[in-house]
Design a protein around this motif. Structure first.
Motif, mmCIF file in Angstrom:
data_model
loop_
_atom_site.group_PDB
_atom_site.id
_atom_site.type_symbol
_atom_site.label_atom_id
_atom_site.label_comp_id
_atom_site.label_asym_id
_atom_site.label_seq_id
_atom_site.Cartn_x
_atom_site.Cartn_y
_atom_site.Cartn_z
ATOM 1 N N MET A 133 -56.420 -5.827 43.549
ATOM 2 C CA MET A 133 -57.078 -4.733 44.253
ATOM 3 C C MET A 133 -57.016 -3.460 43.410
ATOM 4 O O MET A 133 -55.960 -3.094 42.897
ATOM 5 N N GLU A 134 -58.153 -2.815 43.267
ATOM 6 C CA GLU A 134 -58.225 -1.576 42.506
ATOM 7 C C GLU A 134 -58.377 -0.400 43.454
ATOM 8 O O GLU A 134 -58.908 -0.530 44.556
ATOM 9 N N ARG A 135 -57.915 0.756 43.008
ATOM 10 C CA ARG A 135 -57.915 1.960 43.841
ATOM 11 C C ARG A 135 -58.666 3.079 43.135
ATOM 12 O O ARG A 135 -58.483 3.304 41.945
ATOM 13 N N ARG A 136 -59.505 3.757 43.891
ATOM 14 C CA ARG A 136 -60.244 4.897 43.383
ATOM 15 C C ARG A 136 -60.149 6.027 44.413
ATOM 16 O O ARG A 136 -60.043 5.773 45.620
ATOM 17 N N THR A 137 -60.206 7.262 43.943
ATOM 18 C CA THR A 137 -60.157 8.413 44.844
ATOM 19 C C THR A 137 -61.337 9.327 44.560
ATOM 20 O O THR A 137 -61.618 9.646 43.403
ATOM 21 N N ARG A 138 -62.018 9.713 45.625
ATOM 22 C CA ARG A 138 -63.120 10.672 45.517
ATOM 23 C C ARG A 138 -62.647 11.989 46.108
ATOM 24 O O ARG A 138 -62.189 12.029 47.256
ATOM 25 N N ARG A 139 -62.746 13.060 45.356
ATOM 26 C CA ARG A 139 -62.353 14.384 45.822
ATOM 27 C C ARG A 139 -63.585 15.257 45.940
ATOM 28 O O ARG A 139 -64.381 15.343 45.013
ATOM 29 N N THR A 140 -63.742 15.888 47.103
ATOM 30 C CA THR A 140 -64.879 16.766 47.336
ATOM 31 C C THR A 140 -64.368 18.141 47.734
ATOM 32 O O THR A 140 -63.160 18.383 47.777
ATOM 33 N N GLY A 141 -65.280 19.040 48.032
ATOM 34 C CA GLY A 141 -64.889 20.376 48.422
ATOM 35 C C GLY A 141 -64.205 20.413 49.786
ATOM 36 O O GLY A 141 -64.309 19.487 50.578
ATOM 37 N N GLY A 142 -63.480 21.485 50.044
ATOM 38 C CA GLY A 142 -62.823 21.650 51.338
ATOM 39 C C GLY A 142 -61.659 20.713 51.548
ATOM 40 O O GLY A 142 -61.326 20.353 52.690
ATOM 41 N N LEU A 143 -61.022 20.267 50.455
ATOM 42 C CA LEU A 143 -59.863 19.364 50.534
ATOM 43 C C LEU A 143 -60.192 18.083 51.287
ATOM 44 O O LEU A 143 -59.401 17.585 52.086
ATOM 45 N N HIS A 144 -61.372 17.559 51.048
ATOM 46 C CA HIS A 144 -61.773 16.288 51.638
ATOM 47 C C HIS A 144 -62.031 15.276 50.527
ATOM 48 O O HIS A 144 -62.206 15.634 49.367
ATOM 49 N N GLY A 145 -62.076 14.010 50.928
ATOM 50 C CA GLY A 145 -62.385 12.963 49.977
ATOM 51 C C GLY A 145 -62.170 11.596 50.591
ATOM 52 O O GLY A 145 -62.088 11.461 51.820
ATOM 53 N N PHE A 146 -62.076 10.593 49.738
ATOM 54 C CA PHE A 146 -61.876 9.217 50.200
ATOM 55 C C PHE A 146 -60.934 8.495 49.251
ATOM 56 O O PHE A 146 -60.864 8.795 48.064
ATOM 57 N N ARG A 147 -60.225 7.526 49.800
ATOM 58 C CA ARG A 147 -59.439 6.601 48.983
ATOM 59 C C ARG A 147 -60.082 5.224 49.123
ATOM 60 O O ARG A 147 -60.096 4.653 50.209
ATOM 61 N N PHE A 148 -60.640 4.732 48.022
ATOM 62 C CA PHE A 148 -61.323 3.447 48.031
ATOM 63 C C PHE A 148 -60.373 2.343 47.570
ATOM 64 O O PHE A 148 -59.700 2.486 46.546
ATOM 65 N N LEU A 172 -69.630 0.644 41.647
ATOM 66 C CA LEU A 172 -70.054 1.561 42.697
ATOM 67 C C LEU A 172 -68.911 2.496 43.089
ATOM 68 O O LEU A 172 -69.124 3.702 43.284
ATOM 69 N N ALA A 173 -67.703 1.956 43.196
ATOM 70 C CA ALA A 173 -66.545 2.798 43.522
ATOM 71 C C ALA A 173 -66.325 3.844 42.435
ATOM 72 O O ALA A 173 -65.962 4.995 42.719
ATOM 73 N N ASP A 174 -66.550 3.451 41.174
ATOM 74 C CA ASP A 174 -66.429 4.409 40.076
ATOM 75 C C ASP A 174 -67.436 5.539 40.227
ATOM 76 O O ASP A 174 -67.108 6.714 40.024
ATOM 77 N N ARG A 175 -68.685 5.192 40.570
ATOM 78 C CA ARG A 175 -69.701 6.229 40.749
ATOM 79 C C ARG A 175 -69.343 7.161 41.895
ATOM 80 O O ARG A 175 -69.490 8.378 41.792
ATOM 81 N N LEU A 176 -68.882 6.586 42.989
ATOM 82 C CA LEU A 176 -68.506 7.408 44.145
ATOM 83 C C LEU A 176 -67.314 8.305 43.824
ATOM 84 O O LEU A 176 -67.197 9.409 44.360
ATOM 85 N N ALA A 177 -66.425 7.821 42.962
ATOM 86 C CA ALA A 177 -65.241 8.591 42.589
ATOM 87 C C ALA A 177 -65.510 9.549 41.438
ATOM 88 O O ALA A 177 -64.624 10.304 41.034
ATOM 89 N N GLY A 178 -66.738 9.503 40.895
ATOM 90 C CA GLY A 178 -67.082 10.414 39.814
ATOM 91 C C GLY A 178 -66.519 10.003 38.471
ATOM 92 O O GLY A 178 -66.390 10.831 37.566
#
Length: 239
Positions: free
Chosen positions: A55-70, A34-40
């Motif tokens: 613990m694994e880390r994923r990053t989701r980057r979206t428009g407007g310099l926003h995103g998440f660190r999972f 699921l984290a992979d899907r959210l991170a693209g």
């Protein structure tokens, strides 16, 4: 003085733009997928199908310099898991929690060092899932009472492709006030944390998207993942 505080201000800016999200849940529910899907990330970018012990880390980057660190917390009951839970809830508290459940359909894992096909009944899986959430819930409550702003928790009900005709029923089971064992545990958590200090959302999601004969199409799977991402963005103040 301005120079001295610059790193802190930059850190705060980055934290607002890229809040950290703990991805929790028992082993086999599909946290990393699921984290992979959210991170693209593509399905092939994750090697193997066995839950990670670190613990694994994923990053989701979206428009407007926003995103998440999972931060994907290991599901196995090992020292690495307990250390990861301490890290995300105490040492460097996260901004939100994405707790993954599977309605009793988690992939059964064999114990380390054993061979053969693992098997477990749905009732056993639901009981294990509830026990796992109890461990996480105590840490969520402890973090919430220390915070000066509300903490959010999203329950992601995964593997809906395995029960496509009972999705609404599954969502109710995992909802506060439902009277189910899991719902009662959520009610206890909100009482411990203080209802106003903890928001709870429950969303169905399928990380798997198949062909036309699949119970959940690739398009519908993508819609569910996008809906989850949108809710995370709303909770983080990005939209």
């Amino acid at each position: 003085s301005a120079a001295a505080t610059a790193p802190e201000r930059i850190g705060q800016f980055f934290r607002r733009r890229y809040p950290t999200v703990a991805v929790t849940g028992m082993t086999g529910v599909g946290k990393t997928h699921l984290a992979d899907r959210l991170a693209g990330r593509s399905a092939g970018s994750t090697a193997g199908d066995v839950g990670s012990a670190v613990m694994e880390r994923r990053t989701r980057r979206t428009g407007g310099l926003h995103g998440f660190r999972f931060l994907v917390v290991p599901g196995d009951n090992a020292a690495t898991r307990l250390g990861a839970l301490d890290e995300v809830f105490h040492d460097e508290p996260v901004d939100g929690v994405l707790h993954v459940v599977a309605n009793g359909f988690a992939t059964a894992r064999r114990a380390a060092g054993t061979s053969g096909v693992a098997s477990s009944s749905r009732e056993e899986q639901l009981a294990a899932e509830l026990e796992d959430f109890t461990i996480t819930a105590h840490r969520v409550a402890s973090m919430a009472v220390r915070r000066d702003k509300p903490v959010w928790l999203v329950i992601a009900v995964t593997k809906v492709d395995l029960y496509p005709d009972r999705i609404d029923e599954a969502v109710r089971y995992y909802s506060p006030g439902s009277g189910s064992p899991f719902g009662n545990r959520l009610d206890e958590l909100r009482a411990l944390a203080g209802g106003a200090r903890l928001s709870v959302d429950v969303l169905p999601v399928s990380s798997q998207g198949g062909d036309r004969s699949a119970a959940i199409s690739a398009k519908r799977s993508a819609v569910m993942v996008d809906a989850l991402a949108t809710r995370l963005a709303q909770l983080s103040g990005h939209v």
